[in-house]
Design an enzyme around this catalytic site. Structure first.
Site, PDB file in Angstrom:
ATOM      1  N   LYS A 176       0.853  -1.187   0.000  1.00 51.28           N
ATOM      2  CA  LYS A 176       0.000   0.000   0.000  1.00 51.28           C
ATOM      3  C   LYS A 176       0.888   1.237   0.000  1.00 51.28           C
ATOM      4  CE  LYS A 176      -1.570   2.894   2.831  1.00 51.28           C
ATOM      5  NZ  LYS A 176      -1.727   4.097   1.977  1.00 51.28           N
ATOM      6  N   GLU A 251       9.804   1.807  10.662  1.00 56.51           N
ATOM      7  CA  GLU A 251      10.723   2.959  10.627  1.00 56.51           C
ATOM      8  C   GLU A 251       9.868   4.192  10.787  1.00 56.51           C
ATOM      9  OE1 GLU A 251      12.097   6.054   9.624  1.00 56.51           O
ATOM     10  OE2 GLU A 251      12.998   5.453   7.710  1.00 56.51           O
TER      11      GLU A 251
END
Length: 490
Positions: A176, A251
């Site tokens: 996505k 992250e």
């Protein structure tokens, strides 16, 4: 330019099940450049099922690593072939300069080439067994179905960090991309199809994080989520992933210190301080937005930075003279403006910038002037929080110990830099800085061979390097007794 594109599920290019679409705009002038499907939970479920079936029932996970590596290598070759088209799409999507986008494409091809080369280099290991007449080995297997969610600032670069190791290790995936910057990711899925990635192994769903991302994160049929983005969203993903104890690679950004000592090469430090922040208008998770400067050179350094900032060429990313393009959206521009307003209220001194440009040719875009604050302290929001814009804050220190303490005074620990000609001092500082990457006399350099990720609330896990490959595998211990005998215990 206004093109109509589709999402990619189980080897087919399809519209959203709802029929809804989204306009993609160029941040330079708000021109609509593409129309894409607006996928939702139903599209995501279809992609997850395709990935699940391909992994559980197909041949892809057991495909020899050399064959998977050859496919990854072919993707790199196709990216190099279509470099100019990809760079153009990336600049249309993000507003960054096309020269920077070309460099991104070279880096992206390099990531695929790296993982192509290491795909078949780890066949497991034999380990010593305490039992006579037995063998004991560790093998590494693909983890399964991987959900991959990427940000808008480096759409294809961040995608490559996830796609290449996932494919190289035989996983299936659903990607996505950010709903506002999907163009190059769509294009690379075309190249992956051309390279021979089998139907169902790689799926692309377009849509908002609140629908597509949420479904990926909570699904019982997804084995791993790899996400790059904001801290608040990362925390939501962690909570949702507990549904089936998914493996996570997160992250989540940073507020990165750049420590400059008085004995540093001054011109180098000035140049790298600029490069560390103003590429892509500061919209970089590793941007060195916190300058921590030895007190004796503070005024000289700030004067040099201000002088260079005033000469910046801001404008259209397709103009060869442009050094910095616009921010990504009106919403993000308003966020950056709010941070600058807050900085002034908190007592920081605005040395340069702090407003939108007054050039009439830039009024349709989401532009903001490069901005430098001095007289900053660590309790200020602009020092502690990630504004994600072209803003530098300047703090001062007197001693090495104070510099390291200031550098670590953050909830984040993604990256940091040290500038000094004293190699021993540089190593001491690097050892003391709690960050996933520390650069010495450099800033914002990365390459595929070295791991990337952060300490503290900058995330979990690593991308790139062999550690990035390991994120997509499970270690299995296989023990065989070559001379079994009954225990006669019961």
């Amino acid at each position: 330019m206004n093109i109509t594109l589709k999402q990619y599920i189980n080897g087919n290019w399809v519209d959203a099940k709802s029929g809804e679409t989204r306009d993609i705009i160029n941040p330079y002038n708000q021109e609509v450049v593409a129309n894409v499907p607006e996928g939702n939970a139903e599209d995501t479920k279809a992609a997850i099922q395709a990935a699940r079936d391909t992994f559980d029932q197909g041949d892809w996970p057991s495909t020899p690593a050399t064959e998977r590596g050859a496919i990854v290598r072919r993707i790199a070759e196709l990216i190099e072939r279509d470099r100019e088209e990809l760079a153009r799409l990336e600049s249309l999507d993000t507003g960054k300069t096309v020269e920077e986008s070309r460099g991104d494409m070279d880096d992206i091809a390099g990531v695929f080439r790296y993982y192509a080369e290491v795909a078949d280099k780890d066949g497991g290991e034999l380990i010593a067994s305490p039992i006579p007449n037995s063998t004991s080995k560790v093998v590494y297997e693909p983890i399964g179905v991987c959900g991959q969610i990427t940000p808008w600032n480096y759409p294809l670069l961040q995608a490559s960090w996830k796609l290449a190791p996932a494919i190289a290790t035989g996983n299936t995936l659903i990607m996505k991309p950010s709903e506002i910057t999907p163009l190059t990711t769509i294009k690379v899925f075309e190249l992956m199809e051309e390279a021979g990635v089998p139907a169902g192994a790689a799926n692309l769903v377009l849509g908002a994080g609140a629908t597509v991302g949420a479904e990926l994160s909570s699904s019982m049929d997804v084995d791993l989520i790899s996400f790059t983005g904001g801290l608040a969203t990362g925390k939501k993903i962690m909570q949702a992933a507990s549904s089936n104890m998914k493996k996570l690679a997160l992250e989540l950004g940073g507020k990165n210190p750049n420590v400059i000592f008085a004995d540093a090469d001054f011109e180098l430090a000035v140049d790298q301080a600029m490069n560390g922040v103003f590429f892509h208008a500061g919209q970089i998770c590793s941007a060195g937005t916190r300058l921590i400067v030895e007190e004796s050179i503070h005024d000289k350094l700030v004067d040099a930075l201000v002088e260079r900032v005033k000469k910046f060429n801001i404008g259209n990313g397709f103009d060869d003279s442009t050094q910095m393009g616009p921010l990504i959206s009106a919403e993000h521009l308003a966020k950056v403006e709010k941070y600058v307003e807050t900085g002034v209220k908190e007592g920081a001194t605005l040395a340069v910038g702090g407003s939108r440009p007054d050039d009439p040719e830039l009024q349709d875009g989401f532009f903001y002037l490069p901005t430098i604050f001095t007289n900053c302290t660590t309790d200020m929001h602009i020092v502690q929080e990630e504004a994600f814009g072209p803003i530098i804050t300047v703090e001062t220190f007197k001693t090495e110990e104070e510099a390291v303490t200031l550098a670590n005074d953050s909830i984040y620990g993604l990256a940091g830099g040290v500038f000094t000609t004293d190699a021993v001092k540089a190593e001491r500082c690097a050892a003391g800085m709690r960050m996933g990457t520390v650069w010495i006399n450099e800033f914002n350099l990365y390459f595929p061979h070295a791991p990337w990720g952060g300490y503290k609330q900058s995330g979990i896990g690593r991308e790139l390097g062999r550690l990035g490959l390991e994120e997509y595998t499970e270690a299995k211990h296989v023990f065989q007794n070559l001379k079994p005998e009954p225990l006669n215990w019961f």
